[in-house]
Design a protein around this motif. Structure first.
Motif, PDB file in Angstrom:
ATOM      1  N   ALA A  12       0.807  -1.230   0.000  1.00 60.04           N
ATOM      2  CA  ALA A  12       0.000   0.000   0.000  1.00 60.04           C
ATOM      3  C   ALA A  12       0.845   1.288   0.000  1.00 60.04           C
ATOM      4  CB  ALA A  12      -0.981  -0.012   1.173  1.00 60.04           C
ATOM      5  N   PRO A  13       1.811   1.447   0.927  1.00 55.25           N
ATOM      6  CA  PRO A  13       2.541   2.720   0.949  1.00 55.25           C
ATOM      7  C   PRO A  13       3.408   2.938  -0.298  1.00 55.25           C
ATOM      8  CG  PRO A  13       2.860   1.489   3.007  1.00 55.25           C
ATOM      9  CD  PRO A  13       2.209   0.563   2.032  1.00 55.25           C
ATOM     10  N   VAL A  14       3.847   1.837  -0.924  1.00 49.96           N
ATOM     11  CA  VAL A  14       4.634   1.963  -2.162  1.00 49.96           C
ATOM     12  C   VAL A  14       3.742   2.483  -3.287  1.00 49.96           C
ATOM     13  CG1 VAL A  14       5.997   0.700  -3.882  1.00 49.96           C
ATOM     14  CG2 VAL A  14       6.232   0.130  -1.438  1.00 49.96           C
ATOM     15  N   PHE A  15       2.556   1.914  -3.410  1.00 45.70           N
ATOM     16  CA  PHE A  15       1.616   2.381  -4.440  1.00 45.70           C
ATOM     17  C   PHE A  15       1.250   3.853  -4.202  1.00 45.70           C
ATOM     18  CE2 PHE A  15       0.002  -2.264  -4.355  1.00 45.70           C
ATOM     19  CZ  PHE A  15       0.844  -2.638  -5.393  1.00 45.70           C
ATOM     20  N   VAL A  16       0.909   4.168  -2.971  1.00 44.74           N
ATOM     21  CA  VAL A  16       0.454   5.532  -2.664  1.00 44.74           C
ATOM     22  C   VAL A  16       1.567   6.543  -2.937  1.00 44.74           C
ATOM     23  CG1 VAL A  16      -0.227   7.091  -0.786  1.00 44.74           C
ATOM     24  CG2 VAL A  16      -1.345   4.853  -1.021  1.00 44.74           C
ATOM     25  N   ARG A  17       2.770   6.199  -2.519  1.00 38.49           N
ATOM     26  CA  ARG A  17       3.880   7.138  -2.723  1.00 38.49           C
ATOM     27  C   ARG A  17       4.151   7.379  -4.207  1.00 38.49           C
ATOM     28  NH1 ARG A  17       9.373   7.919   0.501  1.00 38.49           N
ATOM     29  NH2 ARG A  17      10.576   9.013  -1.070  1.00 38.49           N
ATOM     30  N   MET A  18       4.203   6.298  -4.999  1.00 39.33           N
ATOM     31  CA  MET A  18       4.519   6.481  -6.418  1.00 39.33           C
ATOM     32  C   MET A  18       3.398   7.221  -7.145  1.00 39.33           C
ATOM     33  SD  MET A  18       7.646   5.480  -6.866  1.00 39.33           S
ATOM     34  CE  MET A  18       7.641   5.808  -8.630  1.00 39.33           C
ATOM     35  N   PHE A  19       2.140   6.933  -6.805  1.00 41.69           N
ATOM     36  CA  PHE A  19       1.041   7.679  -7.449  1.00 41.69           C
ATOM     37  C   PHE A  19       1.062   9.147  -7.038  1.00 41.69           C
ATOM     38  CE2 PHE A  19      -1.390   3.553  -8.140  1.00 41.69           C
ATOM     39  CZ  PHE A  19      -1.347   3.642  -9.521  1.00 41.69           C
ATOM     40  N   SER A  20       1.434   9.419  -5.796  1.00 37.92           N
ATOM     41  CA  SER A  20       1.542  10.818  -5.364  1.00 37.92           C
ATOM     42  C   SER A  20       2.656  11.512  -6.133  1.00 37.92           C
ATOM     43  CB  SER A  20       1.812  10.884  -3.856  1.00 37.92           C
ATOM     44  OG  SER A  20       0.787  10.214  -3.151  1.00 37.92           O
ATOM     45  N   ASP A  68      -7.119   6.563  -3.212  1.00 36.62           N
ATOM     46  CA  ASP A  68      -8.176   6.439  -2.199  1.00 36.62           C
ATOM     47  C   ASP A  68      -8.546   4.973  -1.985  1.00 36.62           C
ATOM     48  OD1 ASP A  68      -8.143   9.177  -2.045  1.00 36.62           O
ATOM     49  OD2 ASP A  68      -9.928   9.478  -3.280  1.00 36.62           O
ATOM     50  N   TYR A  69      -8.593   4.223  -3.079  1.00 38.23           N
ATOM     51  CA  TYR A  69      -8.925   2.798  -2.967  1.00 38.23           C
ATOM     52  C   TYR A  69      -7.856   2.064  -2.156  1.00 38.23           C
ATOM     53  CZ  TYR A  69      -9.965  -2.029  -4.218  1.00 38.23           C
ATOM     54  OH  TYR A  69     -10.234  -3.373  -4.148  1.00 38.23           O
ATOM     55  N   VAL A  70      -6.593   2.315  -2.486  1.00 44.03           N
ATOM     56  CA  VAL A  70      -5.498   1.655  -1.754  1.00 44.03           C
ATOM     57  C   VAL A  70      -5.559   2.030  -0.277  1.00 44.03           C
ATOM     58  CG1 VAL A  70      -2.987   1.517  -1.484  1.00 44.03           C
ATOM     59  CG2 VAL A  70      -3.994   1.489  -3.782  1.00 44.03           C
ATOM     60  N   LYS A  71      -5.833   3.307  -0.021  1.00 45.96           N
ATOM     61  CA  LYS A  71      -5.883   3.775   1.376  1.00 45.96           C
ATOM     62  C   LYS A  71      -7.090   3.226   2.137  1.00 45.96           C
ATOM     63  CE  LYS A  71      -3.256   8.096   1.293  1.00 45.96           C
ATOM     64  NZ  LYS A  71      -3.359   9.577   1.351  1.00 45.96           N
ATOM     65  N   SER A  72      -8.072   2.722   1.419  1.00 43.20           N
ATOM     66  CA  SER A  72      -9.275   2.195   2.090  1.00 43.20           C
ATOM     67  C   SER A  72      -8.991   0.863   2.796  1.00 43.20           C
ATOM     68  CB  SER A  72     -10.421   2.024   1.083  1.00 43.20           C
ATOM     69  OG  SER A  72     -10.213   0.878   0.274  1.00 43.20           O
ATOM     70  N   PHE A  73      -7.821   0.267   2.491  1.00 44.51           N
ATOM     71  CA  PHE A  73      -7.465  -1.002   3.134  1.00 44.51           C
ATOM     72  C   PHE A  73      -6.673  -0.731   4.412  1.00 44.51           C
ATOM     73  CE2 PHE A  73      -8.398  -2.187  -1.120  1.00 44.51           C
ATOM     74  CZ  PHE A  73      -8.884  -3.474  -1.047  1.00 44.51           C
ATOM     75  N   SER A  74      -6.906  -1.545   5.392  1.00 41.65           N
ATOM     76  CA  SER A  74      -6.104  -1.459   6.613  1.00 41.65           C
ATOM     77  C   SER A  74      -5.089  -2.597   6.590  1.00 41.65           C
ATOM     78  CB  SER A  74      -7.000  -1.579   7.838  1.00 41.65           C
ATOM     79  OG  SER A  74      -7.650  -2.832   7.808  1.00 41.65           O
ATOM     80  N   ALA A  75      -4.034  -2.419   7.383  1.00 39.30           N
ATOM     81  CA  ALA A  75      -2.957  -3.410   7.413  1.00 39.30           C
ATOM     82  C   ALA A  75      -3.501  -4.806   7.720  1.00 39.30           C
ATOM     83  CB  ALA A  75      -1.910  -3.000   8.440  1.00 39.30           C
ATOM     84  N   VAL A  76      -4.486  -4.879   8.589  1.00 39.63           N
ATOM     85  CA  VAL A  76      -4.969  -6.193   9.015  1.00 39.63           C
ATOM     86  C   VAL A  76      -5.625  -6.972   7.868  1.00 39.63           C
ATOM     87  CG1 VAL A  76      -7.254  -5.439   9.793  1.00 39.63           C
ATOM     88  CG2 VAL A  76      -6.117  -7.341  10.976  1.00 39.63           C
ATOM     89  N   GLN A  77      -6.098  -6.250   6.845  1.00 36.83           N
ATOM     90  CA  GLN A  77      -6.711  -6.935   5.699  1.00 36.83           C
ATOM     91  C   GLN A  77      -5.672  -7.560   4.768  1.00 36.83           C
ATOM     92  OE1 GLN A  77      -9.200  -3.233   4.818  1.00 36.83           O
ATOM     93  NE2 GLN A  77     -10.437  -4.833   3.881  1.00 36.83           N
ATOM     94  N   ILE A  78      -4.433  -7.033   4.810  1.00 32.99           N
ATOM     95  CA  ILE A  78      -3.396  -7.453   3.862  1.00 32.99           C
ATOM     96  C   ILE A  78      -2.345  -8.325   4.557  1.00 32.99           C
ATOM     97  CG2 ILE A  78      -1.601  -6.593   2.283  1.00 32.99           C
ATOM     98  CD1 ILE A  78      -4.423  -5.878   1.368  1.00 32.99           C
ATOM     99  N   ASP A  79      -2.046  -8.002   5.792  1.00 32.29           N
ATOM    100  CA  ASP A  79      -1.014  -8.765   6.498  1.00 32.29           C
ATOM    101  C   ASP A  79      -1.462 -10.213   6.662  1.00 32.29           C
ATOM    102  OD1 ASP A  79       0.637  -6.628   6.591  1.00 32.29           O
ATOM    103  OD2 ASP A  79       0.217  -6.096   8.673  1.00 32.29           O
ATOM    104  N   GLY A  80      -0.497 -11.096   6.519  1.00 35.12           N
ATOM    105  CA  GLY A  80      -0.803 -12.519   6.614  1.00 35.12           C
ATOM    106  C   GLY A  80      -1.184 -13.138   5.284  1.00 35.12           C
ATOM    107  N   SER A  81      -1.110 -12.329   4.193  1.00 40.46           N
ATOM    108  CA  SER A  81      -1.506 -12.852   2.879  1.00 40.46           C
ATOM    109  C   SER A  81      -0.344 -13.510   2.131  1.00 40.46           C
ATOM    110  CB  SER A  81      -2.095 -11.724   2.023  1.00 40.46           C
ATOM    111  OG  SER A  81      -1.151 -10.678   1.864  1.00 40.46           O
ATOM    112  N   GLU A  82       0.806 -13.685   2.794  1.00 42.42           N
ATOM    113  CA  GLU A  82       1.977 -14.280   2.141  1.00 42.42           C
ATOM    114  C   GLU A  82       1.654 -15.603   1.452  1.00 42.42           C
ATOM    115  OE1 GLU A  82       1.886 -13.049   5.134  1.00 42.42           O
ATOM    116  OE2 GLU A  82       3.626 -11.791   5.509  1.00 42.42           O
ATOM    117  N   GLY A  83       0.858 -16.429   2.094  1.00 41.79           N
ATOM    118  CA  GLY A  83       0.606 -17.764   1.563  1.00 41.79           C
ATOM    119  C   GLY A  83      -0.685 -17.890   0.786  1.00 41.79           C
TER     120      GLY A  83
END
Lengths: 168, 168
Positions: free
Chosen positions: A10-18, A98-113
């Motif tokens: 998320a922060p990589v996407f947001v930073r590059m789009f900014s 805005d879409y990327v920012k609508s996600f919280s860490a808890v929704q993405i963390d743990g998705s490695e597998g």
């Protein structure tokens, strides 16, 4: 301490789009100075069989929203890809942020597998676990289109430089 | 489970450089077919005030070796930047792959909080912790130069596509 899936996406996407929005500021200023319509950038291509500027932005947008959606186990929203002015391109970028920012860490963390499947026009879908998908597909694909958009502006004479690219 | 600093860096660099070597295969085949010297690619630029192809490769190489060295707390080796043929460009890429592969995970993992300082031509150095450096500086910078190298080949008529870029 290790990197979380959220913090690597998320922060990589947001930073590059900014950053990209700031390249567009310079592109519009360049168009104003040279007295051409900034919509002229939208159709630029680096090769006649390569996608134009607007498509580079749309696909970078899709790469980011697709990554957030897939990693969180959601369906990505479908957006129309009908941007025809620089203002609409900007709005698409902001909508993606805005879409990327609508996600919280808890929704993405743990998705490695998590099993990720990417349909292809021909052949079997690409299959990854979440971590491989993010590092070797989603991020490279995102940077590909963002950098190509940058290259098109640079090629067109816009005075962007590495600090604009990185946002330093 | 989370992403390690090693797994977010070394394999990404190695994979993209390996892909790059395959773009060069296509570039050389294109030169052979059109009967021009493949060294002609090396000076290509997307804009007259932008760095040429060989410098894009050298800086991508420096980005990767600098990241591995800095994250592990070593000094990066200085390489001469004197590549003048496609064979020498290939050798530089292979040397970079070998250098990246010379690191083990244990040398890189745990570097999230390491203080990283990047000198700049003007002004104060950029300062990051290791994780911010990797995600928001080293990887974007690396992808910038690799994608620009790709764009130069594509612009020059080499039949590379997204699957070549991603290595799928």
């Amino acid at each position: 301490m290790t990197i979380s899936m959220y913090s690597a996406s998320a922060p990589v996407f947001v930073r590059m789009f900014s950053n990209l929005l700031q390249w567009l500021d310079k592109a519009e200023a360049h168009a104003d100075t040279r007295k051409f319509d900034s919509a002229n950038y939208l159709g630029l291509r680096l090769a006649p069989d390569m996608l134009p500027f607007t498509r580079q932005i749309q696909i970078a947008s899709d790469a980011a929203k697709g990554a957030m959606a897939r990693l969180s186990g959601q369906e990505a929203p479908k957006w129309e890809d009908n941007e025809a002015t620089m203002a609409e391109v900007r709005a698409r970028i902001q909508k993606t942020i805005d879409y990327v920012k609508s996600f919280s860490a808890v929704q993405i963390d743990g998705s490695e597998g998590r099993e990720i499947s990417i349909p292809r026009r021909t052949g079997d879908p690409l299959r990854f676990d979440g971590e491989t998908y993010l590092k070797h597909y989603a991020l490279p694909n995102f940077f590909f289109h963002v950098t190509t958009a940058y290259a098109l502006l640079r090629h067109a004479g816009v005075a962007v430089g590495k600090n604009d690219y990185l946002g330093n």
